[in-house]
Design a protein around this motif. Structure first.
Motif, PDB file in Angstrom:
ATOM      1  N   SER A  62       0.788  -1.263  -0.092  1.00 43.34           N
ATOM      2  CA  SER A  62      -0.018   0.064   0.100  1.00 43.34           C
ATOM      3  C   SER A  62       0.863   1.467  -0.004  1.00 43.34           C
ATOM      4  N   LEU A  63       0.541   2.206  -0.873  1.00 37.63           N
ATOM      5  CA  LEU A  63       1.277   3.304  -1.130  1.00 37.63           C
ATOM      6  C   LEU A  63       0.888   4.139   0.279  1.00 37.63           C
ATOM      7  N   MET A  64      -0.219   4.170   0.829  1.00 34.44           N
ATOM      8  CA  MET A  64      -0.595   5.031   1.809  1.00 34.44           C
ATOM      9  C   MET A  64       0.348   4.700   3.267  1.00 34.44           C
ATOM     10  N   LEU A  65       0.999   4.008   3.240  1.00 37.37           N
ATOM     11  CA  LEU A  65       1.843   3.917   4.466  1.00 37.37           C
ATOM     12  C   LEU A  65       2.632   5.134   4.647  1.00 37.37           C
ATOM     13  N   VAL A  66       2.922   5.655   3.433  1.00 44.58           N
ATOM     14  CA  VAL A  66       3.517   6.888   3.325  1.00 44.58           C
ATOM     15  C   VAL A  66       3.249   7.997   4.252  1.00 44.58           C
ATOM     16  N   THR A  67       2.010   8.057   4.676  1.00 41.38           N
ATOM     17  CA  THR A  67       1.333   8.943   5.782  1.00 41.38           C
ATOM     18  C   THR A  67       2.177   9.136   7.063  1.00 41.38           C
ATOM     19  N   ALA A  68       2.714   7.833   7.285  1.00 43.52           N
ATOM     20  CA  ALA A  68       3.425   7.874   8.601  1.00 43.52           C
ATOM     21  C   ALA A  68       4.671   8.755   8.431  1.00 43.52           C
ATOM     22  N   LEU A  69       4.961   8.966   7.304  1.00 45.52           N
ATOM     23  CA  LEU A  69       6.248  10.066   7.104  1.00 45.52           C
ATOM     24  C   LEU A  69       5.770  11.494   7.117  1.00 45.52           C
ATOM     25  N   THR A  70       4.683  11.701   6.819  1.00 43.62           N
ATOM     26  CA  THR A  70       4.331  13.210   6.810  1.00 43.62           C
ATOM     27  C   THR A  70       4.958  14.073   7.969  1.00 43.62           C
ATOM     28  N   PRO A  71       4.760  13.569   9.192  1.00 41.89           N
ATOM     29  CA  PRO A  71       5.403  14.491  10.215  1.00 41.89           C
ATOM     30  C   PRO A  71       6.979  14.514  10.013  1.00 41.89           C
ATOM     31  N   VAL A  72       7.555  13.879   9.429  1.00 43.14           N
ATOM     32  CA  VAL A  72       9.081  13.603   9.265  1.00 43.14           C
ATOM     33  C   VAL A  72       9.299  14.534   8.139  1.00 43.14           C
ATOM     34  N   ILE A  73       8.672  14.288   6.956  1.00 43.90           N
ATOM     35  CA  ILE A  73       9.211  15.073   5.715  1.00 43.90           C
ATOM     36  C   ILE A  73       8.222  15.986   5.155  1.00 43.90           C
ATOM     37  N   GLY A  74       6.958  15.831   5.804  1.00 39.76           N
ATOM     38  CA  GLY A  74       5.956  16.866   5.140  1.00 39.76           C
ATOM     39  C   GLY A  74       4.990  16.272   4.085  1.00 39.76           C
ATOM     40  N   ARG A 103       4.604   5.564 -10.298  1.00 40.85           N
ATOM     41  CA  ARG A 103       4.965   5.629 -11.518  1.00 40.85           C
ATOM     42  C   ARG A 103       6.100   4.647 -11.741  1.00 40.85           C
ATOM     43  N   GLU A 104       6.748   4.228 -10.791  1.00 38.19           N
ATOM     44  CA  GLU A 104       7.958   3.587 -11.030  1.00 38.19           C
ATOM     45  C   GLU A 104       7.905   1.804 -10.625  1.00 38.19           C
ATOM     46  N   GLY A 105       6.837   1.682 -10.175  1.00 38.66           N
ATOM     47  CA  GLY A 105       6.508   0.387  -9.721  1.00 38.66           C
ATOM     48  C   GLY A 105       7.368  -0.246  -8.724  1.00 38.66           C
ATOM     49  N   CYS A 106       7.937   0.574  -7.632  1.00 37.08           N
ATOM     50  CA  CYS A 106       8.739   0.280  -6.812  1.00 37.08           C
ATOM     51  C   CYS A 106       8.200   0.401  -5.410  1.00 37.08           C
ATOM     52  N   THR A 107       9.002  -0.014  -4.641  1.00 34.94           N
ATOM     53  CA  THR A 107       8.436   0.152  -3.165  1.00 34.94           C
ATOM     54  C   THR A 107       8.548   1.693  -2.543  1.00 34.94           C
ATOM     55  N   LEU A 108       7.931   1.762  -1.490  1.00 34.20           N
ATOM     56  CA  LEU A 108       8.078   3.127  -0.703  1.00 34.20           C
ATOM     57  C   LEU A 108       9.570   3.427  -0.343  1.00 34.20           C
ATOM     58  N   ARG A 109       9.924   2.228   0.230  1.00 32.40           N
ATOM     59  CA  ARG A 109      11.471   2.354   0.520  1.00 32.40           C
ATOM     60  C   ARG A 109      12.189   2.858  -0.354  1.00 32.40           C
ATOM     61  N   GLU A 110      12.165   2.294  -1.550  1.00 33.33           N
ATOM     62  CA  GLU A 110      13.000   2.609  -2.814  1.00 33.33           C
ATOM     63  C   GLU A 110      12.867   3.700  -3.208  1.00 33.33           C
ATOM     64  N   ALA A 111      11.604   4.461  -3.243  1.00 37.89           N
ATOM     65  CA  ALA A 111      11.459   5.606  -3.714  1.00 37.89           C
ATOM     66  C   ALA A 111      11.940   6.506  -2.827  1.00 37.89           C
ATOM     67  N   ILE A 112      11.940   6.492  -1.498  1.00 40.35           N
ATOM     68  CA  ILE A 112      12.426   7.677  -0.635  1.00 40.35           C
ATOM     69  C   ILE A 112      14.053   7.479  -0.797  1.00 40.35           C
TER      70      ILE A 112
END
Length: 457
Positions: free
Chosen positions: A402-414, A427-436
């Motif tokens: 799920s891409l919405m796990l990124v919500t946990a990073l909002t307090p950290v990176i905005g 777009r790239e078909g990768c994981t959130l970790r790889e994208a970050i």
């Protein structure tokens, strides 16, 4: 055939029938549809006749011997011995007069038969003068509606809903440790546990049951004693209270005379409110059933998060197919309840002057809704929920992707950078970790520290 008479003249009635002339006229003139007056209403009418006979005897209005015979005959009806003697259709006079007279005639003929007299003799017990003493169809029939509905709710529906509630509680506990992706707008959202999701279903059901229970006091108010228009004409002033007291003692429910007999004959607010509560329960059960069949969809080309019990083959052409049949049955019942409620709402509005003339329709629809909802709730509990199993691997995969796990990073990176991460991963078909890491927003150690689904619950 034998000949029976009423105020309109002579009617021929089959020898083995316990009914009389007025019932026979109804069979002739209201041969409409196949829907018969519900037996719970018939049995409730017989309960009232039994109580009325005893009360009339106590008040000195009815010979004690006749009252005993009426009571004995009515008791046989309540026990279901003569169910086949009540063939009249729902689609009759709007006051239910024909069914009230059907009960009066069967009781009279059976009482006379027990007294050694032939059917149709009307002696020593007369259907109007004795069985219907102190009553009118206009007050007795709505009283029977309330009694029948109250018993159906207490004896059938509430136990079935409690059974379903127990199953949902167990599933809430069993699934408490399973993390899954949440969904809003049918799209991926932040995670929760499967147990939390089921706790929502449980709360919806409990709220619906509370709403249902809040309507019950209105059912305990009986129109009996109002007779024709609510004035109590030809009825002893102590009759209504004494009948309600007897019904209370017999059935264990706090029946009482309605505070205003005119409203009790002309309106059906209590039944309308109950129907609305049934509609609310149906709405909640529709949502629960649909969620479960969506989560069980697949098993390979759908969400595949739940495994349904394999009760029966799902297809006559596709071998091995398992379908969400219990969910489908429950949702069909919910739709029927919506329709019944719409009909009841319109019918309840048809109180013209001193009488609502849609009583049989209201009785038929609301009793059908109660019976269907109770049966469907129990079936769904026993044949779907009880043996419902999570597919833990699929729950984990769907959650982790799920891409919405990124919500946990909002307090950290905005918010803006978090949105960029999600868009890049999609777009790239990768994981959130790889994208970050590709975007250089955080180190791998920081990602692992903050991107933890179990900390988002």
């Amino acid at each position: 055939m034998r000949q029976e008479t009423d105020s309109m003249g002579v009617m021929e009635v089959e020898d083995d029938a316990l009914w009389g002339a007025q019932t026979q006229r109804s069979l002739r003139y209201f041969a409409i549809g196949a829907e018969q007056m519900p037996l719970p209403v018939i049995h409730a009418l017989a309960r009232i006749k039994r109580a009325a006979a005893s009360v009339n005897a106590e008040l000195g209005l009815l010979d004690a011997t006749l009252a005993e015979k009426i009571s004995d005959a009515a008791a046989e009806i309540v026990a279901g011995r003569w169910d086949a003697q009540f063939p009249l259709r729902v689609w009759q006079t709007g006051s239910g007069t024909q069914s009230n007279m059907n009960v009066n005639e069967v009781i009279a003929n059976r009482a006379n038969e027990m007294a050694g007299q032939p059917r149709g003799s009307k002696v020593p017990v007369h259907p109007n003068d004795h069985v219907n003493l102190g009553q009118s169809s206009n007050d007795v029939f709505p009283s029977a509606m309330h009694i029948a509905v109250a018993l159906a709710v207490h004896q059938g529906l509430l136990p079935a809903l409690a059974h379903l509630e127990g199953t949902l509680k167990r599933k809430t506990e069993d699934f408490a440790h399973l993390i899954k992706v949440g969904r809003t707008h049918l799209m991926d959202a932040v995670p929760l546990t499967l147990g939390q999701e089921f706790s929502g279903y449980l709360a919806q059901l409990q709220q619906g049951v509370r709403s249902l229970e809040q309507t019950l006091p209105g059912l305990y108010a009986l129109a009996v004693g109002g007779t024709a228009v609510g004035t109590g004409l030809n009825c002893h002033p102590d009759f209504a209270g004494a009948v309600a007291t007897r019904l209370h003692a017999e059935l264990g429910l706090p029946f009482r005379p309605a505070a205003n007999a005119f409203a009790a004959l002309a309106g059906h607010e209590a039944l309308l409110q109950l129907s609305a509560a049934l509609r609310g329960l149906a709405m909640s059960l529709m949502k629960i059933a649909n969620d479960i069949r969506w989560m069980a969809s697949g098993p390979r080309a759908g969400l595949g998060e739940l495994h349904l019990p394999e009760n029966e083959p799902g297809s006559s052409i596709m071998p091995g197919k398992v379908n969400p049949t219990q969910a489908e049955a429950l949702t069909m019942v919910c739709v029927q309840i919506y329709g019944n409620d719409a009909a009841i709402a319109f019918a309840a509005s048809q109180g013209n002057f001193e009488l609502n003339v849609y009583k049989p329709l209201i009785a038929y629809n609301i009793l059908q809704s109660i019976a269907l909802l109770g049966d469907a709730a129990r079936s769904f509990s026993d044949h779907c929920l009880r043996d419902l199993q999570p597919v833990e691997g699929q729950l984990r995969r769907n959650m982790e992707e799920s891409l919405m796990l990124v919500t946990a990073l909002t307090p950290v990176i905005g918010y803006e950078k978090a949105a960029t991460v999600a868009q890049h991963a999609y777009r790239e078909g990768c994981t959130l970790r790889e994208a970050i890491l590709a975007l250089g927003y955080l180190s791998g150690e920081d990602v692992d520290r903050h991107l933890r689904p179990e900390a988002m619950l």
